[in-house]
Design a protein around this motif. Structure first.
Motif, short mmCIF file in Angstrom:
data_model
loop_
_atom_site.label_atom_id
_atom_site.label_comp_id
_atom_site.label_asym_id
_atom_site.label_seq_id
_atom_site.Cartn_x
_atom_site.Cartn_y
_atom_site.Cartn_z
N TRP A 1 0.83 -1.21 0.00
CA TRP A 1 0.00 0.00 0.00
C TRP A 1 0.87 1.26 0.00
O TRP A 1 0.61 2.21 -0.75
N ASP A 2 1.89 1.29 0.83
CA ASP A 2 2.74 2.47 0.94
C ASP A 2 3.59 2.72 -0.31
O ASP A 2 3.90 3.87 -0.64
N ASN A 3 3.96 1.66 -1.01
CA ASN A 3 4.93 1.80 -2.09
C ASN A 3 4.38 1.59 -3.50
O ASN A 3 4.97 2.10 -4.47
N TYR A 4 3.26 0.86 -3.62
CA TYR A 4 2.83 0.48 -4.97
C TYR A 4 1.34 0.71 -5.26
O TYR A 4 0.87 0.32 -6.32
N ARG A 5 0.60 1.35 -4.37
CA ARG A 5 -0.83 1.49 -4.63
C ARG A 5 -1.07 2.34 -5.89
O ARG A 5 -0.35 3.31 -6.16
N LEU A 6 -2.09 1.95 -6.63
CA LEU A 6 -2.44 2.61 -7.88
C LEU A 6 -3.36 3.80 -7.64
O LEU A 6 -3.21 4.86 -8.26
N PHE A 7 -4.31 3.62 -6.75
CA PHE A 7 -5.21 4.69 -6.34
C PHE A 7 -5.78 4.33 -4.98
O PHE A 7 -5.59 3.22 -4.49
N GLU A 8 -6.49 5.27 -4.37
CA GLU A 8 -6.96 5.08 -2.99
C GLU A 8 -8.47 5.25 -2.91
O GLU A 8 -8.99 6.33 -3.17
N LEU A 9 -9.16 4.16 -2.55
CA LEU A 9 -10.59 4.24 -2.32
C LEU A 9 -10.86 4.89 -0.96
O LEU A 9 -10.08 4.72 -0.02
N PRO A 10 -11.94 5.65 -0.82
CA PRO A 10 -12.25 6.31 0.47
C PRO A 10 -12.52 5.29 1.57
O PRO A 10 -13.33 4.38 1.39
N TRP A 11 -11.88 5.46 2.70
CA TRP A 11 -11.99 4.50 3.80
C TRP A 11 -13.38 4.49 4.43
O TRP A 11 -13.81 3.49 4.99
N HIS A 12 -14.10 5.61 4.35
CA HIS A 12 -15.40 5.74 5.01
C HIS A 12 -16.57 5.41 4.09
O HIS A 12 -17.73 5.52 4.50
N SER A 13 -16.30 4.99 2.87
CA SER A 13 -17.37 4.73 1.91
C SER A 13 -17.95 3.33 2.11
O SER A 13 -17.21 2.35 2.20
N PRO A 14 -19.29 3.19 2.18
CA PRO A 14 -19.90 1.86 2.24
C PRO A 14 -19.52 1.00 1.04
O PRO A 14 -19.40 -0.23 1.17
N GLY A 15 -19.33 1.64 -0.12
CA GLY A 15 -18.92 0.89 -1.31
C GLY A 15 -17.57 0.21 -1.11
O GLY A 15 -17.38 -0.95 -1.50
N PHE B 1 -5.35 -0.67 -3.91
CA PHE B 1 -6.38 0.37 -3.92
C PHE B 1 -7.25 0.41 -2.66
O PHE B 1 -7.97 1.38 -2.44
N ILE B 2 -7.22 -0.61 -1.80
CA ILE B 2 -8.07 -0.63 -0.61
C ILE B 2 -7.24 -0.27 0.63
O ILE B 2 -6.20 -0.89 0.89
N PRO B 3 -7.65 0.74 1.41
CA PRO B 3 -6.88 1.17 2.59
C PRO B 3 -6.66 0.03 3.58
O PRO B 3 -7.56 -0.81 3.79
N PRO B 4 -5.50 -0.03 4.23
CA PRO B 4 -5.20 -1.10 5.20
C PRO B 4 -6.19 -1.19 6.35
O PRO B 4 -6.48 -2.28 6.84
N SER B 5 -6.74 -0.06 6.78
CA SER B 5 -7.68 -0.09 7.92
C SER B 5 -8.94 -0.86 7.56
O SER B 5 -9.49 -1.59 8.39
N VAL B 6 -9.42 -0.70 6.32
CA VAL B 6 -10.62 -1.42 5.89
C VAL B 6 -10.30 -2.91 5.73
O VAL B 6 -11.08 -3.78 6.15
N PHE B 7 -9.14 -3.21 5.18
CA PHE B 7 -8.72 -4.60 5.00
C PHE B 7 -8.59 -5.31 6.35
O PHE B 7 -9.03 -6.45 6.52
N ALA B 8 -8.00 -4.63 7.35
CA ALA B 8 -7.77 -5.25 8.67
C ALA B 8 -9.08 -5.62 9.35
O ALA B 8 -9.16 -6.63 10.05
N VAL B 9 -10.12 -4.81 9.16
CA VAL B 9 -11.43 -5.11 9.73
C VAL B 9 -11.99 -6.38 9.13
O VAL B 9 -12.43 -7.31 9.85
N HIS B 10 -11.99 -6.49 7.81
CA HIS B 10 -12.61 -7.64 7.14
C HIS B 10 -11.77 -8.91 7.28
O HIS B 10 -12.33 -10.02 7.28
N LEU B 11 -10.47 -8.76 7.44
CA LEU B 11 -9.63 -9.93 7.69
C LEU B 11 -10.05 -10.61 8.98
O LEU B 11 -10.12 -11.84 9.07
N GLN B 12 -10.37 -9.81 9.99
CA GLN B 12 -10.81 -10.36 11.28
C GLN B 12 -12.25 -10.88 11.20
O GLN B 12 -12.54 -11.96 11.72
N PHE B 13 -13.14 -10.14 10.56
CA PHE B 13 -14.54 -10.57 10.47
C PHE B 13 -14.65 -11.90 9.71
O PHE B 13 -15.46 -12.76 10.07
N ASN B 14 -13.86 -12.05 8.65
CA ASN B 14 -13.89 -13.28 7.87
C ASN B 14 -13.46 -14.47 8.72
O ASN B 14 -14.05 -15.56 8.64
N LEU B 15 -12.46 -14.25 9.57
CA LEU B 15 -11.99 -15.31 10.46
C LEU B 15 -13.02 -15.62 11.54
O LEU B 15 -13.31 -16.79 11.83
#
Length: 471
Positions: free
Chosen positions: A92-106, A171-185
């Motif tokens: 994310w820090d070095n190679y992200r192409l674009f950044e989706l909004p972290w607060h968006s339901p989408g 393209f997906i912020p780490p904070s959003v990914f970290a939430v779903h990584l835990q929920f999926n588990l």
């Protein structure tokens, strides 16, 4: 309110506005906060199983084994951040192409689908590539199917799963990914049960207890089926779905027959090592690593279906005979180690690295000893004596004392009783000394009085002699 949110997190029934965070540091540790719910659901499963079938949903030996493997799998998190997150943040820090909004339901719903899609392929490849299967099969090694089994995780699997999530880091912020990584588990915890039979129409979309029972079966019709995490639609799309049919027999096609958590982690790797060197030809050696666990020279990539052992329905789970008192002993001591583990998670930032490593070492030694006790091994008693000696030694030095208030009370009470005993002995010595001094004084007075009487008698005798001479 917080407890209700945590409970809904187990079911993935959380809204985007309740679980969206700007930074990674703000994301709660949902898994750690779910530990009380794990305990509560396990107790509920036991109760429901007893009401339904007059049978408990698990065994002490297998339950302790599953929980031990769960603790081992989480110990690396005590020392450093998850490999999944480290690699994700780096991309994310070095190679992200674009950044989706972290607060968006989408963004939230897209990440939900992305994490589950990545999990499907990681899970499928973990069954179809021998090297990855060596790590993942620990989760399948239980011959029971209950909520204990959900916690039966591999120590090594985390080091193979991270790569499947990296495309989302573009393209997906780490904070959003970290939430779903835990929920999926967390979602996959409650589907490890036999007390829920069917969820009706939800069976077409969601991964359910029925679908996941098939995944854990060793029946020929169950092998390599139903890989989904939260959704079952991926299996339906990619041809790996199988509905529950004949009674499922759980575990590996070739059972390991052990409760030793270290052996369960290392034996699959030892088998691959031996097979690798025993197989002739460089290409065949590579196939041992990267083709299916059933592969052999001249066989298809995933092996021959007819070589899967036939299920007769008379299979008996590995269950060594152990005295009831030993089961009680193991449960009590395991609870102590579980308390130590929970406290370590809560206080790790306040402890020195040496203390953390020392406590981890005690936990690994203890869990290994419990596994050998559950197998009733001849030398298990020797290891347990060593373990208790090490534990008490470290405890007396103060490295474990803050966790166990009951042990602290007992220890301090004994110290207090010991000091009181010394005080009582001192008082007794003082009393005896005073008594002896008093006795010596009285004896002195008595001797003085006797001497005085004797003189008087002698003087009286001399006077009588003088009178006799005069007469």
């Amino acid at each position: 309110m917080a407890s209700a949110l945590q409970l809904r997190a187990l079911l993935y029934a959380v809204l985007p506005r309740e679980s969206s965070f700007r930074t990674l540091e703000e994301v709660p540790d949902y898994v750690e906060k779910s530990i009380p719910f794990f305990v509560g659901f396990i107790a509920l499963e036991f109760a429901v199983s007893w009401i339904q079938r007059r049978k408990l949903s698990g065994r002490i030996n297998d339950g302790i084994s599953s929980l031990s493997l769960g603790i081992l799998s989480r110990l690396p998190d005590v020392l450093f951040r998850s490999v999944d997150l480290i690699s994700y943040v780096y991309v994310w820090d070095n190679y992200r192409l674009f950044e989706l909004p972290w607060h968006s339901p989408g963004t939230w719903y897209l990440t939900f689908l992305g994490v589950d899609f990545a999990y499907y392929w990681f899970h499928r490849i973990s069954h179809e590539v021998n090297l990855l299967w060596a790590a993942h099969q620990i989760h399948h090694s239980s011959e029971d199917y209950n909520l204990f089994t959900a916690l039966r995780q591999s120590l090594l699997q985390r080091y193979t799963s991270w790569i499947f999530n990296l495309p989302m880091a573009l393209f997906i912020p780490p904070s959003v990914f970290a939430v779903h990584l835990q929920f999926n588990l967390l979602y996959q915890f409650w589907i490890h049960t036999e007390v829920i039979t069917s969820l009706g129409p939800l069976e077409f979309i969601l991964n359910t207890p029925s679908h996941h029972r098939v995944h854990h079966g060793r029946n020929p019709y169950c092998i390599d089926k139903n890989y989904g995490g939260t959704l079952i639609i991926w299996d339906r799309l990619f041809g790996t779905f199988e509905a529950e049919d004949a009674k499922v027999v759980y575990g590996l096609t070739h059972p390991v027959n052990s409760f030793d958590p270290i052996l369960l982690q290392l034996r699959p790797l030892a088998h691959i090592w031996n097979t690798f060197w025993a197989t002739p030809g460089f290409c065949n050696k590579l196939s041992v690593l990267f083709k299916g666990p059933g592969w052999g020279p001249g066989k298809p990539r995933l092996g021959l279906p007819e070589e899967i052992p036939v299920i007769t329905g008379k299979e008996v789970p590995y269950n060594p005979s152990v005295p009831a008192y030993l089961n009680c002993y193991a449960v009590v001591h395991f609870v102590v180690i579980m308390d130590l583990y929970i406290d370590l998670l809560a206080t790790v930032t306040m402890l020195s690295q040496g203390t953390v490593l020392l406590r981890i070492g005690v936990m690994i030694l203890s869990l290994t000893s419990f596994g050998l006790l559950m197998e009733n091994r001849p030398k298990a008693g020797i290891l347990e004596i060593i373990r208790c000696s090490v534990f008490l030694g470290i405890y007396k030095l103060g490295y474990l004392r803050s966790q166990f208030s009951l042990l602290d009370y007992s220890y301090e009470r004994k110290q207090h009783e010991h000091e009181e005993e010394h005080k009582d002995q001192g008082r007794l010595t003082l009393l005896v000394g005073n008594h002896m001094q008093c006795s010596q004084a009285q004896m002195g007075k008595s001797l003085t009085h006797m001497t005085r009487l004797l003189r008087q008698k002698l003087e009286s005798g001399k006077t009588m002699e003088k009178l006799a001479v005069g007469l």
